[in-house]
Design a protein around this motif. Structure first.
Motif, short mmCIF file in Angstrom:
data_model
loop_
_atom_site.label_atom_id
_atom_site.label_comp_id
_atom_site.label_asym_id
_atom_site.label_seq_id
_atom_site.Cartn_x
_atom_site.Cartn_y
_atom_site.Cartn_z
N LYS A 95 -34.05 55.44 -41.86
CA LYS A 95 -32.77 55.61 -41.17
C LYS A 95 -31.98 56.70 -41.84
CE LYS A 95 -31.56 51.11 -39.20
NZ LYS A 95 -32.43 50.04 -39.68
N HIS A 96 -31.25 57.46 -41.06
CA HIS A 96 -30.27 58.37 -41.63
C HIS A 96 -28.91 57.79 -41.30
CE1 HIS A 96 -28.02 61.99 -42.63
NE2 HIS A 96 -29.06 62.32 -43.34
N ARG A 97 -28.18 57.31 -42.32
CA ARG A 97 -27.01 56.47 -42.11
C ARG A 97 -27.45 55.32 -41.20
NH1 ARG A 97 -23.83 61.31 -42.46
NH2 ARG A 97 -23.41 61.49 -44.68
N PRO A 135 -31.68 55.32 -36.60
CA PRO A 135 -33.10 55.21 -36.92
C PRO A 135 -33.83 56.52 -36.63
CG PRO A 135 -32.55 53.92 -34.96
CD PRO A 135 -31.29 54.56 -35.42
N ILE A 136 -34.58 57.01 -37.62
CA ILE A 136 -35.34 58.26 -37.45
C ILE A 136 -36.81 57.92 -37.24
CG2 ILE A 136 -35.89 60.49 -38.49
CD1 ILE A 136 -32.96 60.37 -38.35
N LEU A 137 -37.30 56.99 -38.06
CA LEU A 137 -38.68 56.50 -37.89
C LEU A 137 -38.64 54.99 -37.76
CD1 LEU A 137 -40.51 58.54 -40.71
CD2 LEU A 137 -40.46 59.05 -38.27
N GLY A 145 -45.69 66.35 -30.98
CA GLY A 145 -44.57 65.59 -30.43
C GLY A 145 -43.38 66.50 -30.22
N PRO A 146 -42.45 66.06 -29.37
CA PRO A 146 -41.28 66.91 -29.08
C PRO A 146 -40.38 67.09 -30.30
CG PRO A 146 -41.05 64.75 -28.05
CD PRO A 146 -42.43 64.81 -28.62
N ASN A 147 -39.48 68.05 -30.24
CA ASN A 147 -38.51 68.27 -31.32
C ASN A 147 -37.77 66.98 -31.61
OD1 ASN A 147 -37.71 71.35 -29.70
ND2 ASN A 147 -38.96 71.08 -31.50
N GLY A 148 -37.57 66.69 -32.86
CA GLY A 148 -36.80 65.52 -33.24
C GLY A 148 -37.60 64.22 -33.20
N ALA A 149 -38.92 64.32 -33.00
CA ALA A 149 -39.73 63.11 -32.92
C ALA A 149 -39.84 62.40 -34.28
CB ALA A 149 -41.13 63.45 -32.41
N GLY A 150 -39.61 63.17 -35.36
CA GLY A 150 -39.72 62.57 -36.69
C GLY A 150 -40.94 63.04 -37.47
N LYS A 151 -41.61 64.08 -36.98
CA LYS A 151 -42.81 64.57 -37.65
C LYS A 151 -42.51 65.08 -39.05
CE LYS A 151 -43.35 67.69 -34.40
NZ LYS A 151 -42.17 67.48 -33.56
N SER A 152 -41.48 65.92 -39.15
CA SER A 152 -41.13 66.48 -40.48
C SER A 152 -40.68 65.39 -41.43
CB SER A 152 -40.02 67.53 -40.34
OG SER A 152 -40.46 68.60 -39.55
N THR A 153 -39.93 64.43 -40.91
CA THR A 153 -39.46 63.33 -41.75
C THR A 153 -40.65 62.55 -42.30
OG1 THR A 153 -37.51 63.21 -40.36
CG2 THR A 153 -37.91 61.35 -41.83
N LEU A 154 -41.63 62.27 -41.43
CA LEU A 154 -42.79 61.51 -41.87
C LEU A 154 -43.53 62.26 -42.98
CD1 LEU A 154 -44.49 58.98 -41.48
CD2 LEU A 154 -45.84 60.22 -39.78
N ARG A 201 -43.33 72.96 -46.33
CA ARG A 201 -42.25 72.51 -45.46
C ARG A 201 -42.05 73.48 -44.31
NH1 ARG A 201 -39.20 68.44 -44.87
NH2 ARG A 201 -37.27 69.58 -45.10
N GLN A 202 -41.42 72.96 -43.27
CA GLN A 202 -41.20 73.74 -42.06
C GLN A 202 -40.25 74.92 -42.32
OE1 GLN A 202 -39.81 71.23 -38.97
NE2 GLN A 202 -39.43 72.89 -37.54
N ASP A 203 -39.23 74.69 -43.14
CA ASP A 203 -38.15 75.67 -43.23
C ASP A 203 -37.99 76.22 -44.63
OD1 ASP A 203 -37.42 73.32 -44.30
OD2 ASP A 203 -35.84 72.87 -42.87
N1 LIG Z 1 -30.35 65.38 -42.64
C1 LIG Z 1 -30.33 64.81 -41.43
N2 LIG Z 1 -29.20 64.27 -40.94
C2 LIG Z 1 -29.18 63.68 -39.74
N3 LIG Z 1 -30.23 63.60 -38.92
C3 LIG Z 1 -31.37 64.14 -39.35
C4 LIG Z 1 -31.49 64.77 -40.61
N4 LIG Z 1 -32.75 65.22 -40.74
C5 LIG Z 1 -33.38 64.88 -39.61
N5 LIG Z 1 -32.55 64.25 -38.76
C6 LIG Z 1 -32.89 63.73 -37.43
O1 LIG Z 1 -34.10 63.05 -37.54
C7 LIG Z 1 -34.84 63.22 -36.37
C8 LIG Z 1 -36.24 63.65 -36.73
O2 LIG Z 1 -36.20 64.93 -37.30
P1 LIG Z 1 -37.52 65.68 -37.73
O3 LIG Z 1 -38.31 64.77 -38.57
O4 LIG Z 1 -37.13 66.99 -38.31
O5 LIG Z 1 -38.25 65.91 -36.34
P2 LIG Z 1 -39.44 66.88 -35.93
O6 LIG Z 1 -39.98 67.50 -37.16
O7 LIG Z 1 -40.41 66.00 -35.24
O8 LIG Z 1 -38.87 67.89 -35.00
C9 LIG Z 1 -34.08 64.22 -35.51
O9 LIG Z 1 -33.43 63.54 -34.48
C10 LIG Z 1 -33.11 64.84 -36.45
O10 LIG Z 1 -31.93 65.17 -35.76
#
Ligand SMILES: Nc1ncnc2c1ncn2[C@@H]1O[C@H](COP(=O)(O)OP(=O)(O)O)[C@@H](O)[C@H]1O
Ligand SMILES: [Mg+2]
Lengths: 252, 325
Positions: free
Chosen positions: A10-12, A15-17, A34-43, A81-83
């Motif tokens: 969770k971010h605050r 739920p992210i994942l 997966g689409p943008n914001g799916a949570g791939k980078s977070t995972l 990392r992506q960025d």
């Molecule tokens: N630092 C952050 N603060 C708030 N939300 C975040 C943060 N990092 C990622 N998110 C949110 O987490 C979700 C997943 O992000 P991310 O893992 O980057 O997705 P993906 O790589 O699949 O595009 C998105 O909805 C994004 O807005």
């Protein structure tokens, strides 16, 4: 093997994942789509212990990522990392050389130098090796970063959208390099891709995420169907099979 | 600028070493009582002057210059911002506040105790600065030094107010404006700890280079980022506190020297650390010699000379950078 068990993040309060469980056996190329914001980078960042785990557990080759010392894990697992932005004035060769840091803690042996030279050659960076990173184009820089991850020489390689900025030639070359380290050296590559046709052509397995959950998991032939892709990306696209490989015509 | 910049040749090193040696000897020779180089070692009175005053003064300039330049380099690495240094990020001001407080509370404490206290306050002040700097948007690199200047200004104002209340204002100016004229044998030796800190920086040089690539790259390469941050903070705080307590703060060394070296040689700390240290020593030595000569036989404090020289260099760096886009 990378073992992800019941991971939620969770971010605050957002739920992210949500309850992700995934086993990635050793050897092979796994594409994460997966689409943008799916949570791939977070995972990926959780697997690479770049963010602390909240619930669930992740281990790589039996090493729990949250308790294993960072320097031990750095010999097993590399992440791009992506960025990644490099603000330092480092030469390409110096940057790729730092990929060897986990092994010699800064001292480059002859073996290390050979590995660095190999990575530089593999990504066609020999002519650029004395240039400062800041003087490179986006694609050249991306290749230098991939070479650095390669030079780390780990069994597991996590790459978050490494094809960004790469032209067709180098995108294909990178995918073929990944295929060959998986086939020849038995490495495990987990790669986030936006081009599902690259995933289809080069990956053994495709894992699709959406809204923080895994929504599909299978071989390219199982994932590249109009129905599955509709469920993942939200629109129907035609899928044609050429020489046994399915390709999605997502432009129409 | 696309061409590769080749590594410095051994000749560059030789010339730089010679330049530093010349400055060192000049610093021994220049002063109110003349000390000609040719009879420096034969005349017992000259030997005495040399051992008690000139050599300590020269060594103090070398140690401060090298230390502050390295402190600036580390500050820039930890904040990932080229425009910060201990004098503009609250480190020096915190150290000044610290030495003021300990002087008020325990006036009889030994110098090393006071330095330790000043160093601790500097550590707290710098940690707060860095924690805040990391929250500022990286797209706006000038916010960090801007914040540092305001933050340092606030701490400095608190120190000034406290000093004014306690009638210690003239003491405060001793700490805020570096001067080597009071350096004598027995009163500068603590500065050797700065050399020790530079040695620690040398040991962790590769880790510093990687830290400049960011937290995530550092963790990916197996570096204990939080611990390295602490080590870096201790180095910066100790060096700054030593300079403040022993000779007074010297601004701009930590800014100008690492930036120039980075322009010329890049940011691989293993390769540049020696150059940054030597450059800092040379710059401070040169400014101190200039301060002794400009209004001979009177002296201008090195902090003042450096304020002018460093300011010009800094503006030049800014405009040059703008020209490069
Ligand atoms: N630092 C952050 N603060 C708030 N939300 C975040 C943060 N990092 C990622 N998110 C949110 O987490 C979700 C997943 O992000 P991310 O893992 O980057 O997705 P993906 O790589 O699949 O595009 C998105 O909805 C994004 O807005
Ligand atoms: Mg992403």
């Amino acid at each position: 093997m990378i073992r992800i068990e019941n991971v939620s993040f969770k971010h605050r309060a957002t739920p992210i994942l949500t309850d992700i469980s995934l086993d990635i056996p050793k050897g092979g190329v796994v594409a994460l789509i997966g689409p943008n914001g799916a949570g791939k980078s977070t995972l990926l960042s959780l697997v690479a212990r770049l963010q602390p785990l909240q619930t669930g557990s992740i281990s790589v080759d039996g090493l729990p990522v949250d308790t294993t010392p960072g320097r031990d894990l750095a010999k097993v697992l590399a992440i791009l990392r992506q960025d990644t932005t490099i603000a330092s004035r480092l030469r390409v060769r110096e940057l790729v050389g730092f990929g060897r840091f986990p092994h010699g803690r800064g001292r480059l042996t002859d073996d290390d130098n050979a590995i660095v030279d190999g990575a530089i050659a593999q990504f066609d960076l020999a002519d650029l090796s004395d240039r400062f990173i800041e003087t490179l184009s986006g694609g050249q820089r991306q290749r230098a970063l991939v070479a650095m991850a390669f030079a780390q020489g780990t069994d597991y390689l996590l790459l978050d959208e490494p094809l960004n900025n790469l032209d067709m030639y180098y995108a294909r070359a990178l995918m073929r390099s990944l295929r060959s380290v998986a086939d020849v050296n038995g490495k495990t590559v987990v790669i986030v891709l936006h081009d599902i046709n690259q995933a289809s052509a080069h990956a053994d397995r495709i894992v699709a995420m959406k809204g923080g959950r895994i929504v599909a998991d299978g071989t390219p032939a199982e994932i590249l169907t109009s129905d599955v892709l509709d469920a993942v990306f939200g629109f129907r696209m035609r899928v044609e099979t050429i020489d046994g490989t399915p390709f999605a015509l997502h432009q129409f | 600028m696309t061409a590769a910049v080749s590594k410095p040749s051994p000749w560059t090193g030789l010339i730089a070493g010679l330049g530093l040696a010349v400055l060192f000897v000049l610093s021994l020779a220049v002063g109110v009582s003349p000390l000609p180089v040719n009879r420096m070692l034969s005349d017992p009175e000259a030997m005495q002057l040399l051992a008690v005053s000139r050599l300590p003064r020269t060594l103090a300039a070398v140690l401060c210059g090298a230390g502050l330049a390295i402190a600036g380099l580390i500050m820039q690495t930890l904040s990932r911002n080229r425009f910060v240094e201990p004098a503009t990020a609250g480190t020096a001001q915190s150290a000044e506040l610290g030495i003021l407080l300990v002087t008020l509370l325990f006036p009889a404490a030994a110098l090393w105790v006071k330095t330790l206290f000043a160093g601790s306050v500097a550590l707290v002040g710098t940690s707060i600065f860095l924690a805040t700097a990391h929250r500022l948007p990286p797209q706006q690199p000038f916010l960090v030094p801007l914040f540092g200047i305001v933050y340092g200004g606030v701490i400095g104002a608190v120190a000034t107010f406290a000093a004014w209340q306690a009638d210690l204002l003239q003491f405060l100016s001793v700490w805020t404006n570096g001067e080597f004229s009071g350096v004598l044998r027995g009163r500068y030796e603590l500065l050797w700890i700065a050399a020790l800190m530079v040695a620690v920086a040398w040991i962790v040089a590769d880790r510093l280079t990687i830290m400049a690539l960011g937290r995530e790259t550092s963790i990916g390469l197996g570096i204990d980022y939080a611990r390295m941050m602490q080590i870096g903070l201790v180095i910066v705080s100790v060096i700054t506190a030593l300079a403040v307590v022993v000779v007074g703060m010297i601004p701009f060394v930590g800014l100008a020297v690492p930036n120039i070296v980075s322009r010329l040689m890049g940011d691989n700390v293993r390769g540049t650390l020696g150059w940054v240290a030597a450059g800092g020593a040379g710059l401070v030595l040169a400014c101190d010699i200039a301060g002794r000569l400009i209004r001979y036989p009177y002296e201008i404090p090195v902090g003042t000379v450096m304020g002018v020289v460093g300011g010009v260099v800094f503006l030049w760096l800014l405009f040059r950078r703008g020209g490069h886009g």
